[in-house]
Design a protein around this motif. Structure first.
Motif, PDB file in Angstrom:
ATOM      1  N   THR A  46       0.860  -1.187   0.000  1.00 12.79           N
ATOM      2  CA  THR A  46       0.000   0.000   0.000  1.00 12.79           C
ATOM      3  C   THR A  46       0.900   1.243   0.000  1.00 12.79           C
ATOM      4  O   THR A  46       2.090   1.158   0.347  1.00 12.79           O
ATOM      5  N   PRO A  47       0.343   2.411  -0.337  1.00 11.17           N
ATOM      6  CA  PRO A  47       1.145   3.636  -0.258  1.00 11.17           C
ATOM      7  C   PRO A  47       1.745   3.864   1.135  1.00 11.17           C
ATOM      8  O   PRO A  47       2.887   4.302   1.255  1.00 11.17           O
ATOM      9  N   SER A  48       1.006   3.560   2.184  1.00 13.39           N
ATOM     10  CA  SER A  48       1.518   3.717   3.540  1.00 13.39           C
ATOM     11  C   SER A  48       2.719   2.801   3.792  1.00 13.39           C
ATOM     12  O   SER A  48       3.714   3.208   4.404  1.00 13.39           O
ATOM     13  N   GLN A  49       2.627   1.564   3.336  1.00 19.49           N
ATOM     14  CA  GLN A  49       3.736   0.626   3.496  1.00 19.49           C
ATOM     15  C   GLN A  49       4.951   1.068   2.678  1.00 19.49           C
ATOM     16  O   GLN A  49       6.090   0.954   3.132  1.00 19.49           O
ATOM     17  N   ILE A  50       4.697   1.574   1.483  1.00 18.37           N
ATOM     18  CA  ILE A  50       5.782   2.063   0.636  1.00 18.37           C
ATOM     19  C   ILE A  50       6.481   3.236   1.319  1.00 18.37           C
ATOM     20  O   ILE A  50       7.719   3.315   1.342  1.00 18.37           O
ATOM     21  N   LYS A  51       5.707   4.133   1.892  1.00 12.38           N
ATOM     22  CA  LYS A  51       6.267   5.291   2.581  1.00 12.38           C
ATOM     23  C   LYS A  51       7.160   4.856   3.742  1.00 12.38           C
ATOM     24  O   LYS A  51       8.222   5.439   3.971  1.00 12.38           O
ATOM     25  N   THR A  52       6.773   3.805   4.443  1.00  8.90           N
ATOM     26  CA  THR A  52       7.595   3.268   5.534  1.00  8.90           C
ATOM     27  C   THR A  52       8.930   2.767   4.998  1.00  8.90           C
ATOM     28  O   THR A  52       9.983   3.037   5.582  1.00  8.90           O
ATOM     29  N   VAL A  53       8.909   2.056   3.879  1.00  8.07           N
ATOM     30  CA  VAL A  53      10.138   1.550   3.263  1.00  8.07           C
ATOM     31  C   VAL A  53      11.020   2.724   2.830  1.00  8.07           C
ATOM     32  O   VAL A  53      12.242   2.714   3.039  1.00  8.07           O
ATOM     33  N   ILE A  54      10.415   3.732   2.228  1.00  9.44           N
ATOM     34  CA  ILE A  54      11.163   4.921   1.785  1.00  9.44           C
ATOM     35  C   ILE A  54      11.811   5.612   2.979  1.00  9.44           C
ATOM     36  O   ILE A  54      13.008   5.956   2.939  1.00  9.44           O
TER      37      ILE A  54
END
Length: 104
Positions: free
Chosen positions: A71-79
């Motif tokens: 999800t975008p939220s999960q991607i943001k965490t990885v970033i």
């Protein structure tokens, strides 16, 4: 940025992949999760998103859709994890006051 991997992506031929850009769910819908799970370039997809964010908007970058089965939220965490591990000169003193940056 080399994006030659995109033609190999499982979603490249998916008839509804265009709708994945504007997510409406808090979790990854099953049909997207299945497609991404079987994708031979899933890691390239996520790395592309992380590299784009790191080279442009950094801490305030907002992912626009599902990538690599996240999800975008999960991607943001990885970033954010990547940015913490790869700070740029001068960012150490600036990061605490940057909007959108989670506490370390």
């Amino acid at each position: 940025m080399d994006r030659s991997w995109m033609s190999q992506a499982a979603c490249a031929a998916h008839p509804h992949a265009g709708t994945w850009i504007t997510p409406r769910a808090r979790s990854v819908p099953e049909h997207i999760a299945r497609t991404c799970q079987a994708c031979p370039v899933k890691q390239d997809c996520l790395a592309d998103e992380v590299q784009y964010a790191a080279s442009t908007f950094r801490w305030v970058y907002q992912p626009a859709g599902y990538r690599a089965g996240l999800t975008p939220s999960q991607i943001k965490t990885v970033i954010h994890e990547y940015l913490r591990q790869h700070p740029v000169r001068g960012e150490e003193s600036h990061e605490a006051s940057t909007p959108g940056r989670p506490p370390a």
